[in-house]
Design a protein around this motif. Structure first.
Motif, PDB file in Angstrom:
ATOM      1  N   SER A 103      -0.501  -9.980  -1.404  1.00  0.00           N
ATOM      2  CA  SER A 103      -1.897  -9.566  -1.381  1.00  0.00           C
ATOM      3  C   SER A 103      -1.989  -8.058  -1.193  1.00  0.00           C
ATOM      4  O   SER A 103      -1.160  -7.452  -0.522  1.00  0.00           O
ATOM      5  N   ILE A 104      -2.990  -7.471  -1.830  1.00  0.00           N
ATOM      6  CA  ILE A 104      -3.262  -6.046  -1.632  1.00  0.00           C
ATOM      7  C   ILE A 104      -4.576  -5.861  -0.875  1.00  0.00           C
ATOM      8  O   ILE A 104      -5.142  -4.773  -0.846  1.00  0.00           O
ATOM      9  N   ILE A 105      -5.054  -6.941  -0.252  1.00  0.00           N
ATOM     10  CA  ILE A 105      -6.236  -6.859   0.616  1.00  0.00           C
ATOM     11  C   ILE A 105      -5.772  -6.423   2.008  1.00  0.00           C
ATOM     12  O   ILE A 105      -4.838  -7.006   2.569  1.00  0.00           O
ATOM     13  N   SER A 106      -6.410  -5.428   2.564  1.00  0.00           N
ATOM     14  CA  SER A 106      -6.031  -4.935   3.892  1.00  0.00           C
ATOM     15  C   SER A 106      -6.217  -6.038   4.923  1.00  0.00           C
ATOM     16  O   SER A 106      -7.216  -6.755   4.925  1.00  0.00           O
ATOM     17  N   ARG A 107      -5.263  -6.146   5.789  1.00  0.00           N
ATOM     18  CA  ARG A 107      -5.323  -7.143   6.867  1.00  0.00           C
ATOM     19  C   ARG A 107      -4.694  -6.526   8.100  1.00  0.00           C
ATOM     20  O   ARG A 107      -3.507  -6.182   8.090  1.00  0.00           O
ATOM     21  N   GLY A 108      -5.476  -6.396   9.161  1.00  0.00           N
ATOM     22  CA  GLY A 108      -4.950  -5.740  10.351  1.00  0.00           C
ATOM     23  C   GLY A 108      -4.695  -4.271  10.065  1.00  0.00           C
ATOM     24  O   GLY A 108      -5.537  -3.544   9.545  1.00  0.00           O
ATOM     25  N   MET A 109      -3.489  -3.810  10.390  1.00  0.00           N
ATOM     26  CA  MET A 109      -3.108  -2.426  10.147  1.00  0.00           C
ATOM     27  C   MET A 109      -2.425  -2.236   8.809  1.00  0.00           C
ATOM     28  O   MET A 109      -2.098  -1.117   8.424  1.00  0.00           O
ATOM     29  N   GLY A 112      -1.544  -3.823   2.602  1.00  0.00           N
ATOM     30  CA  GLY A 112      -1.222  -4.996   1.802  1.00  0.00           C
ATOM     31  C   GLY A 112      -0.065  -5.710   2.474  1.00  0.00           C
ATOM     32  O   GLY A 112       0.541  -5.192   3.421  1.00  0.00           O
ATOM     33  N   TYR A 113       0.284  -6.884   1.996  1.00  0.00           N
ATOM     34  CA  TYR A 113       1.359  -7.624   2.663  1.00  0.00           C
ATOM     35  C   TYR A 113       1.988  -8.608   1.690  1.00  0.00           C
ATOM     36  O   TYR A 113       1.365  -9.067   0.733  1.00  0.00           O
ATOM     37  N   THR A 114       3.269  -8.884   1.967  1.00  0.00           N
ATOM     38  CA  THR A 114       4.024  -9.886   1.235  1.00  0.00           C
ATOM     39  C   THR A 114       4.653 -10.820   2.250  1.00  0.00           C
ATOM     40  O   THR A 114       5.434 -10.378   3.098  1.00  0.00           O
ATOM     41  N   ILE A 115       4.322 -12.089   2.190  1.00  0.00           N
ATOM     42  CA  ILE A 115       4.824 -13.070   3.153  1.00  0.00           C
ATOM     43  C   ILE A 115       5.954 -13.852   2.510  1.00  0.00           C
ATOM     44  O   ILE A 115       5.810 -14.397   1.411  1.00  0.00           O
ATOM     45  N   ALA A 164       2.370  -6.320 -10.611  1.00  0.00           N
ATOM     46  CA  ALA A 164       1.449  -5.302 -10.086  1.00  0.00           C
ATOM     47  C   ALA A 164       0.107  -5.347 -10.820  1.00  0.00           C
ATOM     48  O   ALA A 164      -0.967  -5.259 -10.185  1.00  0.00           O
ATOM     49  N   ASN A 165       0.157  -5.488 -12.128  1.00  0.00           N
ATOM     50  CA  ASN A 165      -1.096  -5.544 -12.887  1.00  0.00           C
ATOM     51  C   ASN A 165      -1.910  -6.799 -12.542  1.00  0.00           C
ATOM     52  O   ASN A 165      -3.139  -6.753 -12.482  1.00  0.00           O
ATOM     53  N   ARG A 166      -1.186  -7.899 -12.329  1.00  0.00           N
ATOM     54  CA  ARG A 166      -1.887  -9.125 -11.930  1.00  0.00           C
ATOM     55  C   ARG A 166      -2.533  -8.965 -10.554  1.00  0.00           C
ATOM     56  O   ARG A 166      -3.652  -9.448 -10.317  1.00  0.00           O
ATOM     57  N   LEU A 167      -1.859  -8.274  -9.639  1.00  0.00           N
ATOM     58  CA  LEU A 167      -2.430  -8.018  -8.315  1.00  0.00           C
ATOM     59  C   LEU A 167      -3.681  -7.149  -8.402  1.00  0.00           C
ATOM     60  O   LEU A 167      -4.638  -7.347  -7.656  1.00  0.00           O
ATOM     61  N   GLU A 181      -5.744  -7.240 -10.710  1.00  0.00           N
ATOM     62  CA  GLU A 181      -6.823  -8.063 -11.245  1.00  0.00           C
ATOM     63  C   GLU A 181      -7.391  -9.027 -10.201  1.00  0.00           C
ATOM     64  O   GLU A 181      -8.601  -9.134 -10.019  1.00  0.00           O
ATOM     65  N   VAL A 182      -6.489  -9.752  -9.506  1.00  0.00           N
ATOM     66  CA  VAL A 182      -6.947 -10.839  -8.614  1.00  0.00           C
ATOM     67  C   VAL A 182      -6.745 -10.517  -7.142  1.00  0.00           C
ATOM     68  O   VAL A 182      -7.220 -11.267  -6.285  1.00  0.00           O
ATOM     69  N   GLU A 183      -6.010  -9.471  -6.831  1.00  0.00           N
ATOM     70  CA  GLU A 183      -5.763  -8.977  -5.471  1.00  0.00           C
ATOM     71  C   GLU A 183      -4.821  -9.855  -4.657  1.00  0.00           C
ATOM     72  O   GLU A 183      -4.179  -9.370  -3.731  1.00  0.00           O
ATOM     73  N   THR A 184      -4.727 -11.134  -4.932  1.00  0.00           N
ATOM     74  CA  THR A 184      -3.867 -12.029  -4.155  1.00  0.00           C
ATOM     75  C   THR A 184      -3.163 -12.999  -5.097  1.00  0.00           C
ATOM     76  O   THR A 184      -3.801 -13.578  -5.993  1.00  0.00           O
ATOM     77  N   LEU A 185      -1.851 -13.167  -4.895  1.00  0.00           N
ATOM     78  CA  LEU A 185      -1.054 -14.106  -5.679  1.00  0.00           C
ATOM     79  C   LEU A 185      -0.429 -15.130  -4.741  1.00  0.00           C
ATOM     80  O   LEU A 185       0.174 -14.774  -3.727  1.00  0.00           O
ATOM     81  N   SER A 186      -0.568 -16.407  -5.084  1.00  0.00           N
ATOM     82  CA  SER A 186       0.086 -17.467  -4.322  1.00  0.00           C
ATOM     83  C   SER A 186       1.513 -17.647  -4.822  1.00  0.00           C
ATOM     84  O   SER A 186       1.948 -17.011  -5.795  1.00  0.00           O
TER      85      SER A 186
END
Length: 617
Positions: free
Chosen positions: A446-452, A455-458, A584-587, A589-594
């Motif tokens: 996800s490239i949505i800000s969360r906390g500090m 973006g994040y990758t789990i 990266a381009n898909r992110l 577009e949709v900001e989050t990938l499952s």
């Protein structure tokens, strides 16, 4: 704050005084003039008086022009006698047509008069009474200062039992003997067996130590004394020791029972390691606790339970046999344990049919009981916020991310250039992690800000593992550096977004070299002994037990590991550059990938050597 009885009594006295003053002045008019008896006599002789109203010693004189005056007669004689004495003749009284009215004495007059005399004495007496009560209360407070502040819970109706504790089956088996001893002590005493006098619960914060102690009390049905280690320690020397003595005296009176001391490291730290010398308050409290614990008879039936997450700093005398004989370790639960804990916390909560606790348990490695309880609560809050009647799988998945990284910051404004950098940064993490067989499975990007984090990758492992191989650690380092490598390859520049990744990589590489013996150059040795000032309660220094030459070698080996990991990350991203651009381009577009969406773009190889969960940002 509710007023006390003493305060109400003071208010009552003030009310009486006000009522007395009102009654004394209720008939007094500020427009009336006070005259003397001889003036009244002159007015009667002159024929100016039309009416006199006698109210005990007070005279209300009404003149013929309508004005009223006040006069006070002597109490020892009647009005007529006094007027005659002041020169008013009997003919003047008989032929002046003066109306003389005598009022009956008021019932309140005697009371008001009495209060006027006695009220000052009552007020003075009340003042002395409160002064003495205050002094007595101070003395009682001084005496109770050394009393134990432990809270006793009755065992008649236990609220917590072993059925409320999950994920620590081995610990419950260890403590089952304690329950049996409290229920049937003669069963053990008749055989000469001695139950452990003290049980030390050790585990990470939130692992369920306090809950397990309450469950033991609930199962045994005995009184439960609960107190924190910090409640013993006071500024004055001797107070803590007095509280320890009082606590154990209370426990012996309610035997059989359980004393539970939470965070015992607050009072049980290693003696002589602080800055207060050997006679400070904490050490005197610990000395008294050691004496009390070792002074129990076999028929006392009082068991001490304590909890700590720092057993390494406890005094050795506290851990010896005869005091804390048994140590029960509450480790982080495995997948089955987490699923059992989730089953406990979802009781009474409406769940949607699609909720799969097995999936949630696999998605939360490293979580302890408190984390899972918070997870369920966050999911319930999200469902209520979305006006749902049931908690769905999406709420649980969102709650996991909230617990790990914090809430989403959708209001944070990011320009298009930074958004593109963040997308390639997170795509770099995901591609590198997915390309390494030893790395974990990518679960979400996800490239949505969360906390500090911007973006994040789990990435999560498929199975729980205790051991971590060198290849797994190297894969983790490579994955963490994938974001920085992606920035350099795509933009030919680097940003500050990888600061946390670089910090974690450096720490891991130094740990591999100095603590885990994973450097071929230095061999299987530990370099640097960590010293700890117990007074401050944290590790603040490291003793260098190696030479400057070895220090240079350590720095060189750490640099080699980090450089090698960064080089591998760049090689992987160069090889899969097209996939990097696609993710990266898909992110963008949709900001989050499952996981499923990411696997369609970049199918991951078969994973091996799964380890602990990590999150790159």
């Amino acid at each position: 704050m509710k007023p006390s009885g003493q305060t109400n009594f003071v208010y009552f006295l003030i009310l009486i005084a006000l009522v007395a003053m009102i009654f004394m002045n209720i008939n007094q008019d500020s427009s009336q003039t006070v005259i003397s008896i001889n003036e009244l006599a002159s007015q009667i002789t002159s024929g100016n008086v039309s009416k006199i109203v006698e109210d005990e010693n007070s005279l209300v004189v009404t003149l013929k022009d309508g004005s009223e005056n006040i006069a006070i007669k002597e109490s020892g004689a009647t009005l007529v006698e006094q007027l005659l004495n002041y020169g008013v003749t009997a003919d003047a009284l008989n032929h002046s047509n003066i109306s003389i009215e005598v009022k009956q004495p008021s019932e309140w007059g005697a009371i008001i008069s009495f209060l006027g005399y006695i009220l000052p004495f009552i007020l003075v007496g009340a003042a002395f009474f409160f002064i003495f009560r205050q002094a007595q209360g101070s003395n009682n407070a001084a005496i109770s200062f050394g009393k134990s502040r432990a809270r006793m819970f009755s065992g008649d109706q236990p609220k917590v039992t072993f059925s409320d504790v999950a994920g620590v089956d081995e610990a419950k088996e260890e403590l089952q003997e304690v329950v049996e001893f409290l229920r049937e002590p003669q069963k053990f005493i008749s055989l000469g067996a001695r139950i452990p006098k003290g049980v030390l619960l050790v585990g990470p914060p939130g692992g369920g130590k306090t809950l397990l102690a309450k469950a033991v009390s609930g199962e045994a049905g005995v009184p439960f004394f609960s107190i924190s280690g910090s409640e013993f320690v006071e500024m004055f020397v001797g107070v803590g020791a007095s509280r320890v003595r009082d606590l154990f005296d209370q426990a012996k009176k309610h035997s059989p029972c359980i004393i539970f001391i939470d965070e015992i490291d607050a009072v049980g730290r290693h003696r002589g390691a602080g800055l207060g010398g050997s006679h400070d308050e904490r050490e005197q409290t610990l000395n008294q606790m050691l004496v009390e614990m070792d002074g129990f008879d076999t028929d006392t039936n009082v068991i001490i339970m304590a909890a700590t997450n720092r057993p390494d700093i406890l005094d050795p005398a506290l851990l010896r046999p005869g005091r804390f004989d048994r140590r029960v370790v509450l480790d982080r639960p495995d997948m089955r344990g987490r699923q059992a804990i989730l089953n406990v916390h979802i009781k009474g909560k409406p769940l949607a049919p699609e909720v799969d606790l097995t999936v949630l348990a696999k998605s939360t490695p490293g979580f302890v009981g408190a984390d899972l309880e918070n997870l369920v609560n966050e999911a319930a809050i999200l469902a209520a916020r979305r006006n749902k009647k049931q908690i769905g799988q999406s709420e649980f998945e969102e709650a996991i991310e909230r617990v790990i990284a914090g809430p989403e910051r959708k209001s944070r404004l990011i320009n298009e250039d930074e958004k593109r950098i963040i997308a390639y940064h997170e795509a770099g993490h995901a591609i590198v992690i997915a390309a390494l067989p030893e790395a974990d499975m990518v679960q979400k990007i996800s490239i949505i800000s969360r906390g500090m984090a911007a973006g994040y990758t789990i990435s999560l492992p498929e199975d729980d593992r205790t051991l971590m191989s060198k290849n797994k650690m190297m894969a983790e380092m490579i994955g963490l550096l994938g974001g920085r490598a992606s920035e350099e390859i795509v933009f030919n520049d680097i940003t500050s977004g990888a600061s946390n990744d670089i910090e974690n990589v450096t720490k891991l590489a130094r740990k591999m070299v100095t603590r885990l013996g994973m450097s071929p150059e230095l061999g299987p040795m530990v370099y640097g002994q960590k010293d700890e000032l117990v007074f401050l309660g944290r590790e603040i220094s490291e003793q260098r037990d190696y030479s400057e030459a070895v220090a240079e070698t350590i720095d060189s080996e750490v640099q080699k590991l980090v450089t090698s990991a960064y080089k591998s990350a760049k090689e992987i991203l160069t090889k899969y550059r097209s996939k990097l651009d696609e993710v990266a381009n898909r992110l963008l577009e949709v900001e989050t990938l499952s996981k499923d969406e990411f696997d369609k773009i970049f199918p991951a190889p078969i994973k091996k050597n799964q380890g602990i969960p990590k999150m790159a940002n």
